[in-house]
Design a protein around this motif. Structure first.
Motif, PDB file in Angstrom:
ATOM      1  N   SER A 172       0.812  -1.215   0.000  1.00 34.67           N
ATOM      2  CA  SER A 172       0.000   0.000   0.000  1.00 34.67           C
ATOM      3  C   SER A 172       0.851   1.274   0.000  1.00 34.67           C
ATOM      4  O   SER A 172       1.911   1.336   0.634  1.00 34.67           O
ATOM      5  CB  SER A 172      -0.916   0.008   1.224  1.00 34.67           C
ATOM      6  N   LYS A 173       0.350   2.267  -0.725  1.00 33.14           N
ATOM      7  CA  LYS A 173       0.922   3.614  -0.670  1.00 33.14           C
ATOM      8  C   LYS A 173       0.088   4.514   0.251  1.00 33.14           C
ATOM      9  O   LYS A 173       0.327   5.716   0.314  1.00 33.14           O
ATOM     10  CB  LYS A 173       0.959   4.231  -2.072  1.00 33.14           C
ATOM     11  N   GLY A 174      -0.858   3.897   0.931  1.00 29.78           N
ATOM     12  CA  GLY A 174      -1.744   4.678   1.775  1.00 29.78           C
ATOM     13  C   GLY A 174      -2.899   5.249   0.967  1.00 29.78           C
ATOM     14  O   GLY A 174      -3.124   4.864  -0.181  1.00 29.78           O
ATOM     15  N   LYS A 175      -3.621   6.153   1.563  1.00 26.41           N
ATOM     16  CA  LYS A 175      -4.762   6.747   0.882  1.00 26.41           C
ATOM     17  C   LYS A 175      -4.285   7.688  -0.227  1.00 26.41           C
ATOM     18  O   LYS A 175      -3.306   8.405  -0.071  1.00 26.41           O
ATOM     19  CB  LYS A 175      -5.639   7.515   1.876  1.00 26.41           C
ATOM     20  N   GLU A 176      -5.010   7.626  -1.329  1.00 25.23           N
ATOM     21  CA  GLU A 176      -4.664   8.487  -2.447  1.00 25.23           C
ATOM     22  C   GLU A 176      -5.054   9.921  -2.134  1.00 25.23           C
ATOM     23  O   GLU A 176      -6.189  10.199  -1.734  1.00 25.23           O
ATOM     24  CB  GLU A 176      -5.378   8.034  -3.721  1.00 25.23           C
ATOM     25  N   PRO A 177      -4.116  10.830  -2.267  1.00 20.43           N
ATOM     26  CA  PRO A 177      -4.459  12.239  -1.999  1.00 20.43           C
ATOM     27  C   PRO A 177      -5.439  12.768  -3.043  1.00 20.43           C
ATOM     28  O   PRO A 177      -5.311  12.488  -4.230  1.00 20.43           O
ATOM     29  CB  PRO A 177      -3.100  12.955  -2.116  1.00 20.43           C
ATOM     30  N   ILE A 178      -6.426  13.487  -2.546  1.00 19.88           N
ATOM     31  CA  ILE A 178      -7.448  14.038  -3.442  1.00 19.88           C
ATOM     32  C   ILE A 178      -6.992  15.424  -3.899  1.00 19.88           C
ATOM     33  O   ILE A 178      -7.028  16.387  -3.128  1.00 19.88           O
ATOM     34  CB  ILE A 178      -8.812  14.110  -2.749  1.00 19.88           C
ATOM     35  N   THR A 179      -6.581  15.492  -5.123  1.00 14.44           N
ATOM     36  CA  THR A 179      -6.117  16.756  -5.699  1.00 14.44           C
ATOM     37  C   THR A 179      -6.793  16.959  -7.044  1.00 14.44           C
ATOM     38  O   THR A 179      -6.688  16.109  -7.931  1.00 14.44           O
ATOM     39  CB  THR A 179      -4.585  16.741  -5.892  1.00 14.44           C
ATOM     40  N   LYS A 180      -7.466  18.052  -7.151  1.00 19.58           N
ATOM     41  CA  LYS A 180      -8.147  18.345  -8.417  1.00 19.58           C
ATOM     42  C   LYS A 180      -7.137  18.993  -9.369  1.00 19.58           C
ATOM     43  O   LYS A 180      -7.029  20.229  -9.445  1.00 19.58           O
ATOM     44  CB  LYS A 180      -9.347  19.252  -8.172  1.00 19.58           C
ATOM     45  N   ASN A 181      -6.414  18.151 -10.052  1.00 19.93           N
ATOM     46  CA  ASN A 181      -5.363  18.643 -10.943  1.00 19.93           C
ATOM     47  C   ASN A 181      -5.451  18.054 -12.357  1.00 19.93           C
ATOM     48  O   ASN A 181      -4.514  18.158 -13.130  1.00 19.93           O
ATOM     49  CB  ASN A 181      -3.988  18.329 -10.352  1.00 19.93           C
ATOM     50  N   ILE A 182      -6.600  17.440 -12.656  1.00 22.06           N
ATOM     51  CA  ILE A 182      -6.766  16.827 -13.977  1.00 22.06           C
ATOM     52  C   ILE A 182      -7.777  17.659 -14.765  1.00 22.06           C
ATOM     53  O   ILE A 182      -8.950  17.747 -14.394  1.00 22.06           O
ATOM     54  CB  ILE A 182      -7.253  15.377 -13.866  1.00 22.06           C
ATOM     55  N   ALA A 183      -7.305  18.265 -15.831  1.00 23.28           N
ATOM     56  CA  ALA A 183      -8.181  19.092 -16.666  1.00 23.28           C
ATOM     57  C   ALA A 183      -8.991  18.201 -17.602  1.00 23.28           C
ATOM     58  O   ALA A 183      -8.454  17.326 -18.284  1.00 23.28           O
ATOM     59  CB  ALA A 183      -7.353  20.088 -17.464  1.00 23.28           C
ATOM     60  N   VAL A 184     -10.295  18.434 -17.629  1.00 25.71           N
ATOM     61  CA  VAL A 184     -11.202  17.634 -18.456  1.00 25.71           C
ATOM     62  C   VAL A 184     -11.254  18.208 -19.866  1.00 25.71           C
ATOM     63  O   VAL A 184     -11.476  19.407 -20.043  1.00 25.71           O
ATOM     64  CB  VAL A 184     -12.616  17.607 -17.840  1.00 25.71           C
ATOM     65  N   PRO A 185     -11.056  17.365 -20.873  1.00 26.76           N
ATOM     66  CA  PRO A 185     -11.121  17.858 -22.258  1.00 26.76           C
ATOM     67  C   PRO A 185     -12.558  17.913 -22.762  1.00 26.76           C
ATOM     68  O   PRO A 185     -13.492  17.510 -22.072  1.00 26.76           O
ATOM     69  CB  PRO A 185     -10.316  16.807 -23.030  1.00 26.76           C
ATOM     70  N   ASP A 186     -12.715  18.392 -23.967  1.00 31.37           N
ATOM     71  CA  ASP A 186     -14.024  18.400 -24.628  1.00 31.37           C
ATOM     72  C   ASP A 186     -14.188  17.062 -25.344  1.00 31.37           C
ATOM     73  O   ASP A 186     -13.481  16.747 -26.291  1.00 31.37           O
ATOM     74  CB  ASP A 186     -14.095  19.552 -25.625  1.00 31.37           C
TER      75      ASP A 186
END
Length: 466
Positions: free
Chosen positions: A255-269
């Motif tokens: 395990s790497k532990g809990k995945e950090p929640i970071t809004k860093n993914i830009a959604v394309p069209d």
């Protein structure tokens, strides 16, 4: 006698004189004077003595003695000649010595050159890569005899043992090297219970046992702390911790532990993308998608109608995007209450519709009762469309007069007229003595009146005996 003395003249004695020109001149003058004096004495002595053979011989001997042993006051002819001869001999001896030394040196140089061409000093390659030894051997034209063995604590292609190191060897003879093949892949390895070991302990075990095909993969987990064990996966289902070999493949998940929640993914069209392109982006970014199909009269089949997250908006890997894809132009199931029984079958050419009539205690004759598929349901060309039934009312059940029918006709009559149309009407046979034809209906408990949907009627059948 004069002939004898002439042999010692300067013209016939050609021994090289190394003295100074002044000394040579002085010596020459002294020598000439001495010779002249000796000659004079000899002539004088010859003239004063009797010419007997004995006296002549004695005079000659004396003359020779005088020549060989001159007095101290006169130049010594014999010594002068002797000195000249010794100097010449020394020069010749020196010349021979130099020539001999040069010859020995040349022979020694040739032998040394040949030795160096056919021999070479072998460096110590122990614990070094065999490629380094091979490169040296190629440069020095030395043949390597390599013996490869498994060695747990040595890397592959490392030289373990070497003969003749730091010694001069003949090139044609070559030398022997023992080279490591690394750890033996066929050796069985007793695997521990990795669920009780941390990821660092697992790495140490892999390194210590040279498990080249055992890898550790780290993944996020909401339940297991960082560095904790998740699972182990063997490449072959037949493998276990007891029959595992060094060459076998094993993946350990930690395990790497809990995945950090970071809004860093830009959604394309996604509007211009296909379903496959969207899935590819989803895997690459580890973003979850929910695909929903929806009918559209304008959007091509498989194209995006809408997306729950707008273009350029940023999300995290924990978010889910809902994508609605066009399923093409939909085929809508109509509401058949708008149609009569006669119109229902032809209401939609794209749908298989079966219109039927059934009895009803509550719905008047001819009215719509219901349909098997709800109105507004969408179907598409790719779908398997079921048969749709539209049901209309026949009103209440009316029991007609069955007189004259035979007992055998009753089955089809009740099925066709009542059961197939939704009425649960059954009958009971009673045999009556009658003059009517045997087997015909001569009586019934109810006739020419309405009855409930579930009803049993008594039928009298003639026996033909009265």
């Amino acid at each position: 006698m004069s002939d004898f003395l002439s042999n010692f003249s300067n013209g016939k004695y050609k021994k090289e004189d190394t003295r100074d020109p002044v000394e040579k001149k002085s010596s020459s003058q002294e020598s000439d004077m001495a010779q002249e004096e000796v000659v004079k004495q000899g002539v004088s002595a010859s003239n004063s003595t009797p010419k007997s053979s004995d006296s002549h011989t004695d005079n000659n001997d004396k003359l020779v003695d005088q020549i060989q042993e001159p007095s101290a006051s006169q130049p010594v002819i014999k010594n002068s000649l002797l000195i000249k001869d010794q100097l010449f001999a020394k020069k010749r001896q020196m010349k021979r010595f130099i020539i001999g030394g040069a010859s020995c040196l040349a022979v020694a140089s040739i032998c040394l050159f040949y030795y160096k061409q056919t021999h070479v000093t072998l460096p110590d390659f122990t614990n070094k890569p065999v490629s380094k030894a091979q490169a040296w051997a190629d440069d020095n034209q030395v043949k390597l005899v390599i013996n490869r063995v498994y060695q747990l604590d040595k890397k592959v292609n490392t030289i373990i043992k070497q003969g003749d190191k730091n010694k001069s060897i003949a090139k044609k003879k070559g030398t022997k090297l023992t080279v490591s093949l690394g750890a033996d892949p066929k050796v069985k390895i007793k695997l521990p219970d990795f669920s009780t070991r941390s990821v660092d302990q697992a790495r140490d075990f892999i390194k210590k046992n040279k498990l080249e095909n055992t890898v550790i993969e780290m993944g996020y987990s909401d339940t297991v702390a960082k560095g904790g064990y998740l699972k182990q996966v063997f490449a072959n289902a037949s493998l276990t911790s007891d029959n595992f070999k060094r060459e076998d493949n094993l993946t350990l998940h930690y395990s790497k532990g809990k995945e950090p929640i970071t809004k860093n993914i830009a959604v394309p069209d996604f509007s211009s993308q296909t379903k496959d392109q969207i899935n590819s982006w989803s895997k690459d970014k580890s973003v979850k998608f929910e695909m929903q199909e929806e009918g559209s009269n304008t959007i091509e089949v498989g194209k995006v109608i809408s997306q729950s997250v707008a273009k350029s908006e940023k999300i995290s890997k924990a978010d889910t995007i809902i994508i609605k894809l066009s399923a093409g132009k939909p085929i809508l199931v109509p509401y058949y209450a708008k149609f009569t029984f006669e119109e229902a079958s032809g209401a939609s050419k794209e749908l298989p519709v079966l219109a039927k009539q059934v009895y009803s205690d509550t719905v008047p004759y001819g009215d719509f009762i219901g349909q098997s598929v709800a109105a507004g349901t969408q179907y598409f060309i790719k779908d398997t469309i079921p048969d749709i039934t539209a049901t209309y009312s026949l009103g209440r059940v009316y029991m007609k007069d069955l007189s004259g029918q035979t007992e055998g006709d009753l089955q089809s009559t009740f099925h066709n007229d009542y059961t197939s149309k939704g009425a649960n009407i059954s009958y009971q046979i009673q045999y009556i003595n009658s003059s009517e034809t045997k087997g015909t209906v001569v009586a019934q408990s109810v006739l020419n009146e309405f009855v409930p949907l579930t009803f049993t009627v008594a039928i009298g059948i003639s026996t033909g005996n009265e």
